[in-house]
Design an enzyme around this catalytic site. Structure first.
Site, mmCIF file in Angstrom:
data_model
loop_
_atom_site.group_PDB
_atom_site.id
_atom_site.type_symbol
_atom_site.label_atom_id
_atom_site.label_comp_id
_atom_site.label_asym_id
_atom_site.label_seq_id
_atom_site.Cartn_x
_atom_site.Cartn_y
_atom_site.Cartn_z
ATOM 1 N N HIS A 223 0.848 -1.433 0.187
ATOM 2 C CA HIS A 223 0.035 0.010 -0.059
ATOM 3 C C HIS A 223 0.917 1.275 -0.145
ATOM 4 C CE1 HIS A 223 -3.273 -2.784 1.458
ATOM 5 N NE2 HIS A 223 -2.425 -3.142 2.397
HETATM 6 O O1 RIB Z 1 -4.635 -0.551 5.642
HETATM 7 C C1 RIB Z 1 -3.155 -0.429 4.958
HETATM 8 C C2 RIB Z 1 -2.289 0.443 5.924
HETATM 9 O O2 RIB Z 1 -2.346 0.033 7.353
HETATM 10 C C3 RIB Z 1 -0.649 0.617 5.226
HETATM 11 O O3 RIB Z 1 -0.445 1.829 5.741
HETATM 12 C C4 RIB Z 1 -0.120 -0.569 6.631
HETATM 13 O O4 RIB Z 1 1.255 0.021 6.739
HETATM 14 C C5 RIB Z 1 -0.941 -0.208 7.507
HETATM 15 O O5 RIB Z 1 -0.274 1.210 8.440
#
Ligand code: RIB
Ligand code: CA
Length: 322
Positions: A246
């Site tokens: 992500h």
């Molecule tokens: O939902 C995904 C996010 O939550 C990403 O930033 C992961 O590192 C967690 O922080």
């Protein structure tokens, strides 16, 4: 022109990939990294961030530690890495212990100061809960107008992960997130799960990263393979042997805006719903008269993202050459 950025992280396996991409990309100048409670306790996020920067020879980039708890909630932190999904994140990244230390100044104070001293010059990329940003706004109400652009990894239009209606970063501190979306940042770009799950990285692509032989390539391969095993076990992506990364998508989108496809819409955050706390309510069908406040990424360009990871992680030192 080289783009200055500051990363706010809860490192975090995908945060680590984002940090390496930001620190090694020639089009970016990673001014500093701030840490916040999220995937794991903030002290461990700080340690993992220091490890990651030193592993790629960028121990010169300062790290500032931030909030250990959300700005309102008392039902968190239950660090997710030790409770809900010990498989996607790691309390300690598989990298050598750091030689350096965090800076003394608290992250919210650093954020309000650095943006006040460099108004409109630096982009803030926030890939953890937004607690530090809310605290920086409380310190300096002008903070939002000093940030050139705010890019947030978080939220969702149709997807979810931590609850059936919310994504983790927003859910972990919904009051902070709600405040940020209303605070008057000049430009907010939101990269939600709907986009990051279109930029999945495969086991084969991890093999290609490892074959680069660089510190970044080897670490990225190890870390993303860990995520793939975690997703296979408890959050299947529907595409065998893949995982989203992500946070790195946000950094890639800063370099190449065609990595994401956005719509300018209104986004607010639910903070009171019994079953919907932390939901990003994305008004992309104009159901309300609420004004547009956010460029939301509905899609991401997987081949372009993978190509950038391969190109940039070919740079930097060999493993151990610190
Ligand atoms: O939902 C995904 C996010 O939550 C990403 O930033 C992961 O590192 C967690 O922080
Ligand atoms: Ca994160």
């Amino acid at each position: 022109m080289v783009q200055k950025l500051i990363l706010d992280v809860d490192t975090g396996t995908d945060d680590a990939v984002a940090i390496m991409l930001a620190a090694l990309h020639p089009a970016l100048d990673l001014v500093a990294v701030t840490t916040v409670n999220g995937n794991i306790e903030v002290e461990k996020c700080t340690d993992n961030t220091l490890r990651t920067l030193e592993w790629i020879g960028r121990g010169d980039i300062p790290v500032f530690e931030g909030l250990a708890t959300p700005i309102v909630r008392s039902d968190f932190p239950t660090p997710r890495a030790t409770k809900r999904d010990p498989k996607v994140h790691m309390a300690v990244l598989p990298l050598p212990a750091p030689k350096g230390r965090k800076q003394e100044k608290p992250a919210p104070t650093f954020l309000s100061d650095v943006f006040a001293n460099n108004p409109g010059q630096i982009t803030l990329v926030a890939v953890g809960p937004l607690s530090n940003l809310a605290a920086a706004i409380a310190i300096d109400p002008a903070f939002p107008t000093n940030v050139a652009e705010l890019i947030i990894m978080g939220g969702a239009v149709d997807k979810s992960n931590i609850t059936p209606s919310a994504e983790f970063n927003i859910w972990a501190d919904p009051e902070a997130a709600s405040h940020v979306f209303r605070a008057g940042f000049k430009k907010i770009t939101l990269v939600p799960l709907d986009a990051t799950h279109e930029a999945l990285v495969s086991g084969d692509q991890c093999d290609e990263l490892r074959s680069l032989g660089t510190a970044a390539g080897v670490a990225a391969a190890d870390i993303i393979m860990h995520r793939i095993r975690g997703y296979e076990a408890n959050q299947p992506t529907g595409t065998p042997l893949t995982a989203p990364v992500h946070d790195a998508v946000c950094v890639a989108a800063l370099v190449d805006e065609t990595i994401i496809d956005t719509k300018f819409v209104n986004v607010v955050v639910e903070t009171v719903g019994e079953y919907t706390i932390g939901r990003t309510v994305v008004d992309h069908e104009k159901r309300t008269t609420r004004p547009e406040n956010c460029h939301v990424a509905f899609h991401a360009n997987r081949p372009a993202f993978i190509k950038m990871l391969s190109e940039i992680f070919a740079r930097g030192p060999m493993p151990g050459a610190r």
